[in-house]
Enzyme design. Structure first.
Site, PDB file in Angstrom:
ATOM      1  N   SER A   9       0.855  -1.185   0.000  1.00 31.04           N
ATOM      2  CA  SER A   9       0.000   0.000   0.000  1.00 31.04           C
ATOM      3  C   SER A   9       0.894   1.239   0.000  1.00 31.04           C
ATOM      4  O   SER A   9       1.640   1.451  -0.945  1.00 31.04           O
ATOM      5  CB  SER A   9      -0.949  -0.044   1.209  1.00 31.04           C
ATOM      6  OG  SER A   9      -1.768   1.098   1.246  1.00 31.04           O
TER       7      SER A   9
ATOM      8  N   HIS B  87      -2.686  -1.018  -3.305  1.00 37.16           N
ATOM      9  CA  HIS B  87      -3.848  -0.155  -3.056  1.00 37.16           C
ATOM     10  C   HIS B  87      -3.710   1.103  -3.902  1.00 37.16           C
ATOM     11  O   HIS B  87      -2.807   1.914  -3.689  1.00 37.16           O
ATOM     12  CB  HIS B  87      -3.926   0.240  -1.578  1.00 37.16           C
ATOM     13  CG  HIS B  87      -4.192  -0.900  -0.656  1.00 37.16           C
ATOM     14  ND1 HIS B  87      -4.125  -0.778   0.716  1.00 37.16           N
ATOM     15  CD2 HIS B  87      -4.533  -2.196  -0.890  1.00 37.16           C
ATOM     16  CE1 HIS B  87      -4.419  -1.941   1.277  1.00 37.16           C
ATOM     17  NE2 HIS B  87      -4.659  -2.818   0.320  1.00 37.16           N
TER      18      HIS B  87
ATOM     19  N   ASP C 188      -4.027  -5.187   5.871  1.00 32.50           N
ATOM     20  CA  ASP C 188      -4.431  -5.974   4.710  1.00 32.50           C
ATOM     21  C   ASP C 188      -3.311  -6.932   4.331  1.00 32.50           C
ATOM     22  O   ASP C 188      -2.144  -6.537   4.241  1.00 32.50           O
ATOM     23  CB  ASP C 188      -4.756  -5.048   3.536  1.00 32.50           C
ATOM     24  CG  ASP C 188      -5.345  -5.789   2.356  1.00 32.50           C
ATOM     25  OD1 ASP C 188      -5.906  -6.881   2.562  1.00 32.50           O
ATOM     26  OD2 ASP C 188      -5.254  -5.262   1.225  1.00 32.50           O
TER      27      ASP C 188
END
Length: 372
Positions: free
Chosen positions: A191, A218, A314
């Site tokens: 991310s 992301h 995540d």
């Protein structure tokens, strides 16, 4: 002590609203605003902010030029605001190349209407960058923000979250001895800080890298085509934005499309990509947990999965499923992360077996992936 923030934008409305939002958080304080890049460079040197929010298109000096000058003169964590267009995506990637650490889409309507999730996201990103420790010679101790609970566990089938933690070895590439496993797939999830990290790793891969690669970053839908194209132009391997039905090929990296979920299914000796809209309840689109979980079912233990820099957790539950299936899980080490959130979640849960610096990650992956 509050994190000191410099807000840079040529729009007086946006400067005011961003300042109001930042100042709503007691851990943050806007110490000044600037209306162009030249003012930002001057204020960065004089005021020593801990984080700068930066627009891209501004008069006198644009944001990308300002980032380059600030990083050369007084390196400071910079959060870019970008329009959700092809040109905006390209400019944002240029800013990240210049040294900016993160970006947010510039949505005037969310800022203007006081949308709660937009406000929280901005505050979280600024605080995460304000804790970035590499830039300052004197560091005040901070307590990392606990990663937000992902809704992925319910979607992935109620995975247990009570794995007994095991020690994680912090490793240099030279110290890693290949396990001898015969992999069929490489997974990389990331991310905040991911675009730069992925570029650093993938540009070191040879064209004949022996496995397919799935990349989960992301990123908004408007950005992933530009990011895939950029990586493809820089790398010896092929890099493409994943499309539904893509057959996995060795030496090709498939980037999960923004706003969608990427899964993989087994088809004989190889595999095939599935791109789906996914559930609206998911926090992330694309979601690392979703891709990792599907790979655990399709390829079992024949997977090397790497969790790179990023905010939140995540990837933890998907990595847990992969490890249960016999896969190998690595995490980026804290010192080389822009935000030590996702790798920390995997490492502290005892899921990752190695914690590796970004500088050593490519070499380590290549050694582990080499066919015997």
């Amino acid at each position: 002590m509050a994190i000191k923030v410099l807000v840079v934008d040529d729009s007086s409305f946006f400067r005011r609203r961003v300042s109001e939002i930042v100042n709503q958080d007691p851990e943050l304080e806007v110490i000044a605003t600037a209306s162009n890049g030249a003012e930002a460079v001057k204020m960065a040197a004089e005021l020593n902010p801990q984080v700068i929010t930066m627009d891209i298109e501004m008069p006198v000096m644009d944001g990308i030029t300002a980032v380059r000058e600030i990083m050369a003169k007084c390196p400071t964590p910079i959060l870019m605001f970008s329009s959700l267009t092809h040109d905006g995506a390209k400019a944002t990637l240029d800013a990240l190349d210049a040294g900016a650490l993160d970006f947010l889409p510039k949505r005037f309507e969310d800022i203007a209407t006081n949308k709660d999730d937009a406000i929280l996201l901005l505050q979280q990103r600024v605080k995460a960058l304000g804790r970035r420790r590499i830039f300052r010679p004197v560091v005040r101790p901070t307590t990392p923000t606990p990663p937000p609970r992902s809704s992925a566990s319910s979607v992935l089938g109620g995975v247990s979250t009570h794995t007994q933690p095991a020690p994680v070895r912090s490793s240099h590439a030279a110290s890693i001895r290949p396990s001898g496993k015969q992999y069929k797939l490489l997974l990389i999830g990331t991310s905040t800080g991911g675009p730069v990290a992925l570029q650093k790793i993938l540009t070191q891969f040879p064209a004949n890298y022996p496995h397919p690669i799935l990349l989960i970053q992301h990123m908004p839908a408007a950005f992933t085509p530009a990011f895939a194209n950029r990586l493809n132009g820089l790398c010896k391997i092929e890099v493409k934005e994943a499309a539904n039905g893509d057959v996995l090929r060795p030496g090709c990296a498939y980037l999960a499309p923004g706003g969608m979920q990427m899964m993989v299914e087994r088809t004989g000796v190889t595999g095939r990509v599935k791109v789906l809209a996914g559930s609206a309840e998911m926090n992330y689109k694309p979601c690392v947990d979703i891709t990792f979980a599907s790979a655990s079912k399709a390829f079992g233990g024949d997977v090397l999965a790497v969790v790179l820099t990023g905010m939140g957790a995540d990837g933890r539950e998907g990595a847990r499923m992969l490890k249960s299936a016999g896969a190998t899980i690595w995490a980026q080490d804290e010192a080389s992360c822009v935000v030590y959130g996702m790798p920390q979640a995997v490492a502290s849960a005892g899921i990752a077996t190695q914690s590796i610096s970004l500088d050593n990650m490519a070499e380590s992956i290549l050694k582990e992936s080499a066919r015997g």
